[in-house]
Scaffold this motif. Structure first.
Motif, mmCIF file in Angstrom:
data_model
loop_
_atom_site.group_PDB
_atom_site.id
_atom_site.type_symbol
_atom_site.label_atom_id
_atom_site.label_comp_id
_atom_site.label_asym_id
_atom_site.label_seq_id
_atom_site.Cartn_x
_atom_site.Cartn_y
_atom_site.Cartn_z
ATOM 1 N N GLU A 173 0.827 -1.211 0.000
ATOM 2 C CA GLU A 173 0.000 0.000 0.000
ATOM 3 C C GLU A 173 0.857 1.254 0.000
ATOM 4 O OE1 GLU A 173 -4.014 1.948 1.880
ATOM 5 O OE2 GLU A 173 -3.131 0.208 2.893
ATOM 6 N N GLU A 174 1.884 1.284 0.819
ATOM 7 C CA GLU A 174 2.788 2.435 0.855
ATOM 8 C C GLU A 174 3.426 2.641 -0.520
ATOM 9 O OE1 GLU A 174 6.165 3.744 3.962
ATOM 10 O OE2 GLU A 174 6.664 1.925 2.831
ATOM 11 N N TYR A 175 3.877 1.557 -1.115
ATOM 12 C CA TYR A 175 4.510 1.611 -2.435
ATOM 13 C C TYR A 175 3.534 2.137 -3.485
ATOM 14 C CZ TYR A 175 6.836 -0.236 -6.656
ATOM 15 O OH TYR A 175 7.429 -0.385 -7.884
ATOM 16 N N TYR A 213 3.617 5.596 -5.811
ATOM 17 C CA TYR A 213 3.483 5.453 -7.262
ATOM 18 C C TYR A 213 2.299 6.293 -7.757
ATOM 19 C CZ TYR A 213 3.558 2.328 -11.508
ATOM 20 O OH TYR A 213 3.642 1.776 -12.758
ATOM 21 N N GLN A 214 1.200 6.227 -7.035
ATOM 22 C CA GLN A 214 0.004 6.996 -7.380
ATOM 23 C C GLN A 214 0.297 8.491 -7.397
ATOM 24 O OE1 GLN A 214 -3.083 7.333 -4.319
ATOM 25 N NE2 GLN A 214 -4.611 6.697 -5.847
ATOM 26 N N ALA A 215 1.010 8.960 -6.379
ATOM 27 C CA ALA A 215 1.330 10.386 -6.304
ATOM 28 C C ALA A 215 2.183 10.826 -7.488
ATOM 29 C CB ALA A 215 2.048 10.681 -4.986
ATOM 30 N N LEU A 272 -2.502 11.305 -14.796
ATOM 31 C CA LEU A 272 -3.827 10.707 -14.818
ATOM 32 C C LEU A 272 -4.909 11.785 -14.887
ATOM 33 C CD1 LEU A 272 -5.328 8.029 -14.760
ATOM 34 C CD2 LEU A 272 -5.220 8.080 -12.263
ATOM 35 N N ARG A 273 -4.717 12.861 -14.157
ATOM 36 C CA ARG A 273 -5.689 13.953 -14.187
ATOM 37 C C ARG A 273 -5.772 14.557 -15.590
ATOM 38 N NH1 ARG A 273 -3.538 16.641 -10.532
ATOM 39 N NH2 ARG A 273 -2.362 18.133 -11.796
#
Length: 453
Positions: free
Chosen positions: A300-302, A306-308, A314-315
């Motif tokens: 989850e941390e990883y 990655y998401q950030a 993505l936006r």
């Protein structure tokens, strides 16, 4: 022989004779839903240089997590020799030609092709209805000393086909989920959780069967799972195991193999190299073992990091989805009704109508009569609910395979009355004259063997 993971199903195969890049995928796929896991956007410049300058390119099939057209356009020299599976149609060749590739090596299904100085490849093609008319393939690479089977997503009908060329040293294969079922279905969550767990078990069982049959010296779990960085889809990531998800990671598959006494599987991340000779197997990660384990041990941390890193991309990507409204009914009538007229056996096998619902429009696919009409409370057996921008995009693109262009994104909801119907989805994978012709032939063969010609 040295094989380096470049993420997902991607492999850089280096032999003394030549290098082959298989299925390089770097940019998010399926409407920005799928991202490579573990991430492959931080590979070393040296590795990227090798990936971008191969002697041969192999694309197993047309799904966007294998055929990354945007990346190929800008990163692979168009004079590179392309190893072509012997599919029933030349769609893949046409798509690669459109990108600028000109140097194609045509192969025969399952037969070895000599590339020079003892380097051979054999590409095995599958065109089951589950794959859609586009088909899938696996490649066997032999350098005269070692042999690699890159099975990726392919499910050979002949379970022994991949071993006919001789003993296998490395076996790369899929083991995790790669579909939208059951997560998108409009059913009670408890039922969907149960279906997802059964799906995971069937995936593992199928892959373990392949592992046992191929009996390679080293097994490399690959071709999945993706990860989902859009917050709307983040819950599809399997982190604790309690999620509604069919996407376990390779640590779980390795545990399953170990539980039955198979300790040949190796953890790999993008950049991991596996060098094999008749007397040795050497696995080298691009970082410490502890850091190589981090995407799995601290998932989850990883994923949040990655998401950030990809949030702005993505936006911006989602902001480009079409907002204008067109006459979807007229477009679908003009496009689909001639195709429906070609496929009476397929329509009969589907066995009911389908409601296609978007934000402010409802259309009914009347498979019985081969028509697309406004929905007026007709009885339907299937229902798809798709946001207007995504439906507009898919229709505007004239996407011939909605599994590739829409469904694999998991950005829709579905409902059905009764069991899964493969013929319905083959309709949505066959939205061109060329594809529908083959889909109808398959429907005739499957439903009325005596009438097939």
């Amino acid at each position: 022989m040295r094989a380096t993971s470049i993420g997902h199903a991607g492999i850089l195969v280096q032999t003394r004779q030549a290098t082959i890049v298989c299925d390089p995928w770097f940019l998010p796929a399926f409407l920005g839903s799928w991202f490579v896991f573990p991430r492959n956007d931080q590979l070393s410049p040296e590795l990227m240089a090798a990936i971008e300058s191969p002697d041969y390119l192999y694309i197993s099939h047309q799904h966007a997590d294998h055929l990354d057209e945007a990346w190929l356009t800008n990163h692979i020299d168009k004079t590179t020799k392309v190893l072509l599976p012997n599919f029933a149609t030349r769609e893949l060749e046409r798509r690669l030609s459109k990108l600028g590739f000109t140097n194609f090596v045509r192969t025969e299904n399952g037969k070895e092709t000599e590339l020079g100085d003892g380097l051979t490849i054999a590409i095995h093609v599958e065109s089951a209805i589950a794959d859609g008319p586009g088909g899938d393939s696996a490649i066997v690479i032999s350098d005269g000393e070692s042999r690699l089977v890159n099975q990726n997503d392919c499910r050979p009908g002949d379970l022994g086909a991949l071993t006919v060329h001789g003993p296998v040293d490395m076996h790369w294969l899929q083991y995790s989920g790669a579909i939208w079922y059951p997560m998108v279905y409009d059913e009670p969550r408890e039922s969907l959780i149960q279906q997802a767990r059964l799906k995971v078990e069937s995936q593992f069982a199928r892959s373990m069967k392949y592992v046992s049959l191929v009996d390679a010296r080293v097994v490399v779990p690959s071709a999945g799972p993706p990860c989902f960085l859009d917050e709307d889809l983040f819950s599809l990531n399997m982190i604790t195991g309690d999620e509604l998800s069919i996407f376990p990671d390779q640590t779980e598959f390795i545990k399953r193999l170990q539980a039955v006494g198979n300790d040949r599987a190796t953890l790999n991340i993008p950049g991991t190299t596996i060098e094999i000779s008749p007397s040795s197997i050497v696995v080298t990660h691009p970082m410490s073992d502890e850091l190589a384990q981090r995407p799995f041990a601290h998932k989850e941390e990883y994923l949040r990091e990655y998401q950030a890193d990809w949030s702005e991309w993505l936006r911006d990507y989602k902001a480009k989805w079409p907002q204008q409204k067109t006459n979807l009914l007229t477009q679908l009538q003009d496009w689909w009704q001639p195709l429906l007229a070609m496929a009476p056996a397929l329509r009969t096998a589907i066995g009911g109508g389908c409601l296609l619902k978007t934000d402010d429009a409802e259309m009914y696919i009347d498979f019985t009569n081969g028509l697309v009409v406004p929905f007026a409370d007709q009885k339907y057996r299937y229902r798809f609910e798709i946001s207007r921008p995504l439906l507009e995009k898919t229709v505007a693109d004239k996407a011939v395979d909605w599994s590739n262009s829409l469904f694999l994104s998991c950005r829709f909801t579905a409902w059905r009355d009764g069991a899964y119907n493969e013929f319905l989805y083959n309709f949505f994978k066959s939205l061109s004259v060329e594809r529908m012709r083959r889909a109808e032939q398959e429907a005739v063969r499957r439903t009325a063997p005596d009438s097939a010609t």
